[in-house]
Design a protein around this motif. Structure first.
Motif, PDB file in Angstrom:
ATOM      1  N   ARG A 136      72.835 -30.214  60.135  1.00  0.00           N
ATOM      2  CA  ARG A 136      73.984 -29.698  59.632  1.00  0.00           C
ATOM      3  C   ARG A 136      73.905 -28.759  58.276  1.00  0.00           C
ATOM      4  N   PHE A 137      73.206 -29.520  57.458  1.00  0.00           N
ATOM      5  CA  PHE A 137      73.200 -29.016  56.056  1.00  0.00           C
ATOM      6  C   PHE A 137      72.240 -27.867  56.091  1.00  0.00           C
ATOM      7  N   LEU A 138      71.095 -27.666  56.617  1.00  0.00           N
ATOM      8  CA  LEU A 138      70.347 -26.498  56.513  1.00  0.00           C
ATOM      9  C   LEU A 138      70.952 -25.379  57.382  1.00  0.00           C
ATOM     10  N   PHE A 139      71.453 -25.837  58.712  1.00  0.00           N
ATOM     11  CA  PHE A 139      71.887 -24.731  59.504  1.00  0.00           C
ATOM     12  C   PHE A 139      73.366 -24.700  59.840  1.00  0.00           C
ATOM     13  N   GLY A 140      74.229 -25.323  59.610  1.00  0.00           N
ATOM     14  CA  GLY A 140      75.298 -25.569  59.897  1.00  0.00           C
ATOM     15  C   GLY A 140      76.279 -24.658  59.178  1.00  0.00           C
ATOM     16  N   LYS A 141      77.433 -24.187  59.735  1.00  0.00           N
ATOM     17  CA  LYS A 141      78.341 -23.270  59.118  1.00  0.00           C
ATOM     18  C   LYS A 141      78.505 -23.653  57.707  1.00  0.00           C
ATOM     19  N   LYS A 142      78.311 -22.623  56.804  1.00  0.00           N
ATOM     20  CA  LYS A 142      78.620 -22.731  55.479  1.00  0.00           C
ATOM     21  C   LYS A 142      79.169 -21.474  54.780  1.00  0.00           C
ATOM     22  N   GLU A 143      80.555 -21.634  54.471  1.00  0.00           N
ATOM     23  CA  GLU A 143      81.192 -20.237  53.799  1.00  0.00           C
ATOM     24  C   GLU A 143      81.492 -20.608  52.450  1.00  0.00           C
ATOM     25  N   ASN A 144      81.490 -19.771  51.708  1.00  0.00           N
ATOM     26  CA  ASN A 144      82.342 -19.639  50.352  1.00  0.00           C
ATOM     27  C   ASN A 144      81.507 -20.809  49.514  1.00  0.00           C
ATOM     28  N   LEU A 145      80.480 -21.367  49.592  1.00  0.00           N
ATOM     29  CA  LEU A 145      79.715 -22.276  48.970  1.00  0.00           C
ATOM     30  C   LEU A 145      79.583 -21.972  47.489  1.00  0.00           C
ATOM     31  N   ARG A 146      79.566 -20.555  47.222  1.00  0.00           N
ATOM     32  CA  ARG A 146      79.713 -20.118  45.709  1.00  0.00           C
ATOM     33  C   ARG A 146      80.712 -18.917  45.659  1.00  0.00           C
ATOM     34  N   PRO A 147      81.117 -18.737  44.306  1.00  0.00           N
ATOM     35  CA  PRO A 147      82.248 -17.754  44.209  1.00  0.00           C
ATOM     36  C   PRO A 147      81.730 -16.586  44.551  1.00  0.00           C
ATOM     37  N   SER A 148      82.463 -15.537  45.154  1.00  0.00           N
ATOM     38  CA  SER A 148      81.905 -14.239  45.596  1.00  0.00           C
ATOM     39  C   SER A 148      81.508 -13.282  44.178  1.00  0.00           C
ATOM     40  N   GLN A 149      82.448 -13.737  43.202  1.00  0.00           N
ATOM     41  CA  GLN A 149      81.920 -12.944  41.977  1.00  0.00           C
ATOM     42  C   GLN A 149      81.722 -13.634  40.998  1.00  0.00           C
ATOM     43  N   LYS A 150      81.181 -13.205  39.731  1.00  0.00           N
ATOM     44  CA  LYS A 150      81.047 -13.892  38.429  1.00  0.00           C
ATOM     45  C   LYS A 150      82.258 -14.463  38.176  1.00  0.00           C
ATOM     46  N   LEU A 151      82.440 -15.671  37.606  1.00  0.00           N
ATOM     47  CA  LEU A 151      83.615 -16.529  37.041  1.00  0.00           C
ATOM     48  C   LEU A 151      83.512 -16.116  35.784  1.00  0.00           C
ATOM     49  N   SER A 152      84.740 -15.726  35.311  1.00  0.00           N
ATOM     50  CA  SER A 152      84.990 -15.530  33.669  1.00  0.00           C
ATOM     51  C   SER A 152      85.811 -16.690  32.727  1.00  0.00           C
ATOM     52  N   PHE A 153      85.037 -17.429  32.032  1.00  0.00           N
ATOM     53  CA  PHE A 153      85.735 -18.311  31.150  1.00  0.00           C
ATOM     54  C   PHE A 153      85.547 -18.026  29.716  1.00  0.00           C
ATOM     55  N   SER A 154      86.377 -18.604  28.951  1.00  0.00           N
ATOM     56  CA  SER A 154      86.345 -18.546  27.382  1.00  0.00           C
ATOM     57  C   SER A 154      85.977 -19.799  26.720  1.00  0.00           C
ATOM     58  N   LYS A 155      85.251 -20.001  25.910  1.00  0.00           N
ATOM     59  CA  LYS A 155      84.879 -21.303  25.532  1.00  0.00           C
ATOM     60  C   LYS A 155      85.431 -21.768  24.325  1.00  0.00           C
ATOM     61  N   THR A 156      85.969 -22.770  24.207  1.00  0.00           N
ATOM     62  CA  THR A 156      86.658 -23.375  22.895  1.00  0.00           C
ATOM     63  C   THR A 156      85.506 -23.819  21.896  1.00  0.00           C
ATOM     64  N   ASN A 157      85.428 -23.406  20.798  1.00  0.00           N
ATOM     65  CA  ASN A 157      84.470 -23.614  19.559  1.00  0.00           C
ATOM     66  C   ASN A 157      84.681 -25.083  19.284  1.00  0.00           C
ATOM     67  N   LEU A 158      83.721 -25.977  19.563  1.00  0.00           N
ATOM     68  CA  LEU A 158      84.006 -27.585  19.355  1.00  0.00           C
ATOM     69  C   LEU A 158      83.816 -27.847  18.194  1.00  0.00           C
ATOM     70  N   LYS A 159      83.134 -26.890  17.217  1.00  0.00           N
ATOM     71  CA  LYS A 159      82.965 -27.178  15.705  1.00  0.00           C
ATOM     72  C   LYS A 159      84.019 -26.940  14.928  1.00  0.00           C
ATOM     73  N   GLU A 160      85.033 -26.222  15.373  1.00  0.00           N
ATOM     74  CA  GLU A 160      86.295 -26.029  14.744  1.00  0.00           C
ATOM     75  C   GLU A 160      87.404 -27.039  15.274  1.00  0.00           C
ATOM     76  N   ILE A 161      87.176 -27.901  16.125  1.00  0.00           N
ATOM     77  CA  ILE A 161      88.332 -28.872  16.368  1.00  0.00           C
ATOM     78  C   ILE A 161      88.580 -29.771  15.392  1.00  0.00           C
ATOM     79  N   THR A 162      89.589 -30.068  14.781  1.00  0.00           N
ATOM     80  CA  THR A 162      90.036 -30.898  13.829  1.00  0.00           C
ATOM     81  C   THR A 162      89.928 -32.408  14.061  1.00  0.00           C
ATOM     82  N   THR A 163      89.718 -33.193  12.842  1.00  0.00           N
ATOM     83  CA  THR A 163      89.557 -34.600  13.366  1.00  0.00           C
ATOM     84  C   THR A 163      90.735 -35.380  13.921  1.00  0.00           C
ATOM     85  N   ASP A 164      91.919 -34.803  13.871  1.00  0.00           N
ATOM     86  CA  ASP A 164      92.970 -35.410  14.169  1.00  0.00           C
ATOM     87  C   ASP A 164      93.514 -34.974  15.614  1.00  0.00           C
ATOM     88  N   GLU A 165      92.693 -34.080  16.348  1.00  0.00           N
ATOM     89  CA  GLU A 165      93.014 -33.736  17.509  1.00  0.00           C
ATOM     90  C   GLU A 165      92.358 -34.649  18.820  1.00  0.00           C
TER      91      GLU A 165
END
Length: 363
Positions: A68-97
Motif C-alpha cells: 500500500r505504501f509503495l503502490f497505493g493511491k497517494k495524492e497531494n502528499l506534497r504541496p503543489s507549489q513552493k510554500l512561502s513563510f516569513s521567519k521570526t528573528n529569534l535573536k531579537e525576542i526580548t527576555t520578557d516574551e
C-alpha cells in the motif's frame, strides 16, 4: 551463482560501511548501559511501552503495508507549489516574551519565562540518513543553525531521524548550555562530541532540578526508537517543563494511550501541550495518533491550550500534506484552544484572543 554471491557481498559490505558513518550514532555502553539495564522499562534487551504496542495493527501485515505504501493511491502528499513563510528573528525576542515559533514538523523554538528552548531541530533539509530521500517541502526549511541564539536547553525527545538530525545538532553544539533527552540518547550526543556534563538524561518518571524554580520531568510516550538495525536501545519520551509560573507539556511522538490521562492527573493541568498531528496511518495507529486522538489527549492532560506539530514539512505517511491541520480543525467541535501558527510565525501562546489564519487551505 558466483556473480550472485559477489553482488550479495558488495551489498553487505556497502551496508556495513554505511552503518559506520557517525550519523547513525552509537549504541549505549559503559555506565550508561548499566543504568539502562536497571531501568524497569528495559526488558528482554530493549525498551518497551507501558502497554502492548504492536508496530503494525493486528488487521494487517508487513507485505500489505509495504504494498500500500509503495503502490497505493497517494495524492497531494506534497504541496503543489513552493510554500512561502516569513521567519521570526529569534535573536531579537526580548527576555520578557513567552513565545512559540514552529519550524515545521516537530522542530520548534520556545522562550518560556526567559528560558530559550529548542526542541527536535532538523535543519538539514531532509529527515533520513540519505540526503536524496524524505526531503523537506519546498519553502519549509527556512531556519538554519545560524538563526538560533544561545540556548538554555536543547530538548531531544527520541533518536529518530526526523527528530534527531546529526548535521543540525553537531553545528548547534557551541550554542547549547544543556541538553535534555531520554535515557540512551545521550550516547549519540557524546559520540558526536557533546560534553557529558551538559547532558541531562532521564528515564520515565525521573526529574531534574534546573535551578531557580525550574524543573523538567520525563514522562512516557507510546512509540519506539532507533537509527540503525537495532531498535529500542534508547527510550522515547515526553517532557514536562515547569517554571515558577507555567507548566508546558512537550509530547514528542506518541500513539494515544492512557498515559495522557495519568500525566494529567499527576500534574493537574498544563498551560500548553505540544502534541503530534500527522504522519498517521491506520496500519500503525498504535505508535502515532489518528485524527482527533490528539484532542482527546489534550483533554486527558487538562491542557488549556494545544499546538499541533509533526506535519507540514516531510511526507512520512500517505495522507495529504495538509490533512492533519484540516482534520484537527474539523474535529475541534468543542472549540478547544488549538493554536495553529504558520512556520516561522511568532505565537504568543498565552494570548487567547489571537485568531490564527488557516493558512494551509490556500495552498
Amino acid at each position: 551463482m558466483i556473480i550472485f554471491l559477489i553482488l550479495i557481498g558488495i551489498v553487505a559490505l556497502s551496508t556495513f560501511l554505511i552503518l559506520r558513518h557517525p550519523k547513525f550514532g552509537k549504541a549505549p555502553s559503559g555506565e550508561r548501559l548499566q543504568r539502562i539495564l536497571k531501568s524497569p522499562h528495559y526488558k528482554n534487551g530493549k525498551f518497551d511501552n507501558l502497554n502492548p504496542t504492536p508496530q503494525l495493527a493486528e488487521d494487517t501485515s508487513m507485505p500489505e503495508v509495504l504494498f500500500r505504501f509503495l503502490f497505493g493511491k497517494k495524492e497531494n502528499l506534497r504541496p503543489s507549489q513552493k510554500l512561502s513563510f516569513s521567519k521570526t528573528n529569534l535573536k531579537e525576542i526580548t527576555t520578557d516574551e513567552n513565545v512559540f515559533i514552529w519550524m515545521g514538523h516537530s522542530s520548534y523554538f520556545m522562550q518560556i519565562d526567559g528560558k530559550k528552548i529548542l526542541v527536535d531541530p532538523v535543519f538539514s533539509g531532509n529527515a533520513s540518513p540519505f540526503s536524496f530521500t524524505t526531503k523537506a517541502f519546498d519553502g519549509t526549511d527556512i531556519y538554519s543553525v545560524d538563526d538560533i541564539p544561545e540556548l538554555d536547553y536543547l530538548v531531544i525527545t527520541h533518536d529518530h531521524w526526523d527528530h534527531l538530525d546529526y548535521e543540525t545538532v553537531k553545528k548547534l553544539q557551541p550554542k547549547v548550555k544543556k541538553v535534555i533527552t531520554g535515557l540512551g540518547t545521550g550516547e549519540h550526543l557524546e559520540f558526536w562530541n557533546y560534553d557529558p556534563e551538559k547532558i541531562i538524561e532521564l528515564d520515565w518518571h525521573e526529574q531534574s532540578d534546573l535551578g531557580n524554580g525550574y524543573q523538567v520531568y520525563c514522562e512516557p510516550a507510546r512509540h519506539f526508537s532507533g537509527r540503525g538495525l537495532k531498535r529500542d536501545q534508547a527510550i522515547w519520551a515526553s517532557f514536562v517543563f515547569e517554571t515558577p509560573n507555567q507548566r508546558i507539556y512537550i509530547g514528542g511522538d506518541s500513539g494515544y494511550d492512557d498515559h495522557f490521562k495519568k500525566i494529567g492527573e499527576k500534574y493537574g493541568s498544563f498551560d500548553l501541550a505540544i502534541l503530534e498531528n500527522g504522519q498517521y496511518n491506520k496500519d500503525w495507529r498504535y505508535i502515532h495518533m489518528m485524527p482527533g486522538e490528539n484532542i482527546k489527549a489534550m483533554k486527558d492532560l487538562n491542557a488549556k491550550r494545544m499546538i499541533p506539530v509533526h506535519s507540514s514539512k516531510f511526507a512520512l505517511a500517505t495522507h495529504e500534506w495538509n490533512e492533519p491541520l484540516e482534520k484537527i480543525t474539523q474535529f475541534n467541535t468543542e472549540n478547544q484552544r488549538i493554536i495553529t501558527p504558520k512556520i516561522g510565525e511568532k505565537a504568543d501562546y498565552l494570548n487567547d484572543t489571537k485568531i490564527y489564519e488557516q493558512w494551509w487551505e490556500k495552498r
